[in-house]
Scaffold this motif. Sequence first.
Motif, PDB file in Angstrom:
ATOM      1  N   GLY A  48       0.864  -1.173  -0.113  1.00  0.00           N
ATOM      2  CA  GLY A  48      -0.051   0.074  -0.172  1.00  0.00           C
ATOM      3  C   GLY A  48       0.929   1.291  -0.028  1.00  0.00           C
ATOM      4  O   GLY A  48       2.108   1.216  -0.228  1.00  0.00           O
ATOM      5  N   LEU A  49      -0.012   2.549   0.299  1.00  0.00           N
ATOM      6  CA  LEU A  49       0.723   3.711   0.475  1.00  0.00           C
ATOM      7  C   LEU A  49       0.681   4.428   1.728  1.00  0.00           C
ATOM      8  O   LEU A  49      -0.349   4.405   2.279  1.00  0.00           O
ATOM      9  CB  LEU A  49       0.354   4.667  -0.752  1.00  0.00           C
ATOM     10  N   LEU A  50       1.667   5.068   2.017  1.00  0.00           N
ATOM     11  CA  LEU A  50       1.582   6.063   3.148  1.00  0.00           C
ATOM     12  C   LEU A  50       1.175   7.513   2.500  1.00  0.00           C
ATOM     13  O   LEU A  50       2.014   7.916   1.835  1.00  0.00           O
ATOM     14  CB  LEU A  50       2.783   5.999   3.988  1.00  0.00           C
ATOM     15  N   PHE A  72      -3.214   3.888   2.647  1.00  0.00           N
ATOM     16  CA  PHE A  72      -3.951   3.537   1.645  1.00  0.00           C
ATOM     17  C   PHE A  72      -3.717   2.104   1.282  1.00  0.00           C
ATOM     18  O   PHE A  72      -2.615   1.740   0.836  1.00  0.00           O
ATOM     19  CB  PHE A  72      -3.751   4.437   0.399  1.00  0.00           C
ATOM     20  N   LEU A  73      -4.373   0.944   1.808  1.00  0.00           N
ATOM     21  CA  LEU A  73      -4.147  -0.369   1.563  1.00  0.00           C
ATOM     22  C   LEU A  73      -4.544  -1.117   0.450  1.00  0.00           C
ATOM     23  O   LEU A  73      -5.623  -0.431  -0.072  1.00  0.00           O
ATOM     24  CB  LEU A  73      -4.465  -0.925   3.081  1.00  0.00           C
ATOM     25  N   PRO A  74      -3.977  -1.899  -0.155  1.00  0.00           N
ATOM     26  CA  PRO A  74      -4.595  -2.594  -1.297  1.00  0.00           C
ATOM     27  C   PRO A  74      -5.936  -3.171  -0.940  1.00  0.00           C
ATOM     28  O   PRO A  74      -6.186  -3.815   0.032  1.00  0.00           O
ATOM     29  CB  PRO A  74      -3.539  -3.663  -1.554  1.00  0.00           C
ATOM     30  N   GLY A  75      -6.680  -2.966  -2.044  1.00  0.00           N
ATOM     31  CA  GLY A  75      -8.256  -3.319  -1.871  1.00  0.00           C
ATOM     32  C   GLY A  75      -8.216  -4.642  -2.664  1.00  0.00           C
ATOM     33  O   GLY A  75      -7.159  -5.227  -3.022  1.00  0.00           O
ATOM     34  N   PRO A  76      -9.621  -5.175  -2.795  1.00  0.00           N
ATOM     35  CA  PRO A  76      -9.736  -6.614  -3.289  1.00  0.00           C
ATOM     36  C   PRO A  76      -9.465  -6.638  -4.767  1.00  0.00           C
ATOM     37  O   PRO A  76      -9.425  -7.722  -5.283  1.00  0.00           O
ATOM     38  CB  PRO A  76     -11.343  -6.940  -3.079  1.00  0.00           C
ATOM     39  N   ALA A  77      -9.400  -5.184  -5.522  1.00  0.00           N
ATOM     40  CA  ALA A  77      -9.028  -5.393  -7.120  1.00  0.00           C
ATOM     41  C   ALA A  77      -7.896  -4.218  -7.142  1.00  0.00           C
ATOM     42  O   ALA A  77      -7.941  -3.403  -6.166  1.00  0.00           O
ATOM     43  CB  ALA A  77     -10.101  -5.004  -7.614  1.00  0.00           C
ATOM     44  N   PRO A  78      -7.293  -4.017  -8.336  1.00  0.00           N
ATOM     45  CA  PRO A  78      -6.469  -2.874  -8.420  1.00  0.00           C
ATOM     46  C   PRO A  78      -6.679  -1.644  -8.276  1.00  0.00           C
ATOM     47  O   PRO A  78      -6.197  -0.735  -7.985  1.00  0.00           O
ATOM     48  CB  PRO A  78      -5.475  -3.312  -9.691  1.00  0.00           C
ATOM     49  N   GLY A  79      -7.918  -1.544  -8.904  1.00  0.00           N
ATOM     50  CA  GLY A  79      -8.652  -0.111  -8.600  1.00  0.00           C
ATOM     51  C   GLY A  79      -9.409   0.346  -7.509  1.00  0.00           C
ATOM     52  O   GLY A  79      -9.936   1.322  -7.243  1.00  0.00           O
ATOM     53  N   ARG A  80      -9.280  -0.349  -6.349  1.00  0.00           N
ATOM     54  CA  ARG A  80      -9.668  -0.273  -5.143  1.00  0.00           C
ATOM     55  C   ARG A  80      -8.677  -0.040  -4.032  1.00  0.00           C
ATOM     56  O   ARG A  80      -7.616  -0.837  -4.136  1.00  0.00           O
ATOM     57  CB  ARG A  80     -10.722  -1.311  -4.564  1.00  0.00           C
ATOM     58  N   ALA A  86      -4.246   6.861  10.369  1.00  0.00           N
ATOM     59  CA  ALA A  86      -2.463   6.376  10.625  1.00  0.00           C
ATOM     60  C   ALA A  86      -2.392   5.526  11.648  1.00  0.00           C
ATOM     61  O   ALA A  86      -1.508   4.527  11.573  1.00  0.00           O
ATOM     62  CB  ALA A  86      -1.761   7.698  11.005  1.00  0.00           C
ATOM     63  N   ASP A  87      -3.518   5.316  12.526  1.00  0.00           N
ATOM     64  CA  ASP A  87      -3.459   4.330  13.760  1.00  0.00           C
ATOM     65  C   ASP A  87      -4.041   3.035  13.308  1.00  0.00           C
ATOM     66  O   ASP A  87      -4.132   2.092  14.100  1.00  0.00           O
ATOM     67  CB  ASP A  87      -3.882   4.888  14.965  1.00  0.00           C
ATOM     68  N   GLY A  88      -4.469   2.810  12.053  1.00  0.00           N
ATOM     69  CA  GLY A  88      -5.044   1.634  11.643  1.00  0.00           C
ATOM     70  C   GLY A  88      -6.363   1.347  11.487  1.00  0.00           C
ATOM     71  O   GLY A  88      -7.070   0.579  11.144  1.00  0.00           O
ATOM     72  N   ARG A  89      -7.238   2.428  12.101  1.00  0.00           N
ATOM     73  CA  ARG A  89      -8.654   2.773  12.241  1.00  0.00           C
ATOM     74  C   ARG A  89      -9.282   2.567  11.064  1.00  0.00           C
ATOM     75  O   ARG A  89      -8.703   3.607  10.035  1.00  0.00           O
ATOM     76  CB  ARG A  89      -9.103   3.515  13.106  1.00  0.00           C
ATOM     77  N   PRO A  90     -10.328   1.839  10.780  1.00  0.00           N
ATOM     78  CA  PRO A  90     -11.042   2.102   9.273  1.00  0.00           C
ATOM     79  C   PRO A  90     -11.411   3.611   9.000  1.00  0.00           C
ATOM     80  O   PRO A  90     -11.908   4.040   9.935  1.00  0.00           O
ATOM     81  CB  PRO A  90     -12.191   1.261   9.323  1.00  0.00           C
ATOM     82  N   PHE A  91     -11.371   3.940   7.737  1.00  0.00           N
ATOM     83  CA  PHE A  91     -11.814   5.422   7.378  1.00  0.00           C
ATOM     84  C   PHE A  91     -13.034   5.287   6.389  1.00  0.00           C
ATOM     85  O   PHE A  91     -14.057   5.447   6.591  1.00  0.00           O
ATOM     86  CB  PHE A  91     -10.607   6.220   6.925  1.00  0.00           C
ATOM     87  N   HIS A  92     -12.511   4.546   5.161  1.00  0.00           N
ATOM     88  CA  HIS A  92     -13.419   4.575   4.128  1.00  0.00           C
ATOM     89  C   HIS A  92     -12.646   3.368   2.993  1.00  0.00           C
ATOM     90  O   HIS A  92     -11.627   3.668   2.760  1.00  0.00           O
ATOM     91  CB  HIS A  92     -13.982   5.606   3.556  1.00  0.00           C
ATOM     92  N   GLU A  93     -13.644   2.856   2.268  1.00  0.00           N
ATOM     93  CA  GLU A  93     -13.241   2.300   1.102  1.00  0.00           C
ATOM     94  C   GLU A  93     -13.168   3.185  -0.099  1.00  0.00           C
ATOM     95  O   GLU A  93     -13.614   4.376  -0.076  1.00  0.00           O
ATOM     96  CB  GLU A  93     -14.186   1.164   0.620  1.00  0.00           C
ATOM     97  N   LEU A  94     -12.343   2.875  -1.219  1.00  0.00           N
ATOM     98  CA  LEU A  94     -12.050   4.080  -2.415  1.00  0.00           C
ATOM     99  C   LEU A  94     -11.964   3.089  -3.585  1.00  0.00           C
ATOM    100  O   LEU A  94     -11.162   2.067  -3.568  1.00  0.00           O
ATOM    101  CB  LEU A  94     -10.887   4.621  -2.236  1.00  0.00           C
TER     102      LEU A  94
END
Length: 147
Positions: A48-50, A72-80, A86-94
């Motif tokens: 993923g990305l910081l 920004f962690l890898p989602g289930p597909a490359p476009g997601r 920063a502390d790892g709590r969920p914010f949203h999907e993209l």
Amino acid sequence: MDAYWPVPDLLAHLAGRWRVERSVRDLAGGDEGHFTGTTVFAPRDGGGLLHEESGTFTWRGTARPATRTLLFLPGPAPGRADVRFADGRPFHELDLTTGRYVADHPCAADSYRGEFTVRDAGHWRTVWRVGGPAKDLVLRTDYAREG
């Protein structure tokens, strides 16, 4: 009708340095603020990305340094992606595979709704509408690729 730029690989698209301009409007009180700075999306250990944002936020005539870090962690597909604080709590999907996405994030009694749009390879925007008993805000952020 707006035309959106589909993003087949979200993390590859965001990687790098972006110029940031953000307006903040308090719909209840009428105050307006402005953030100007830079966001860097850099590879992070474990994938993923910081996302590191830094700049100057001006509110009610007072300018202060401001920073924000997201994951920004890898989602289930490359476009997601799975966006986290920063502390790892969920914010949203993209998901920007169509170039546009609407995300929701509940925060205590307030609700956040973000619309993400990609205009082309070097420009994208987020518009967050924040509502609830404590906040009534619109935050509009424009990103332009540097370099």
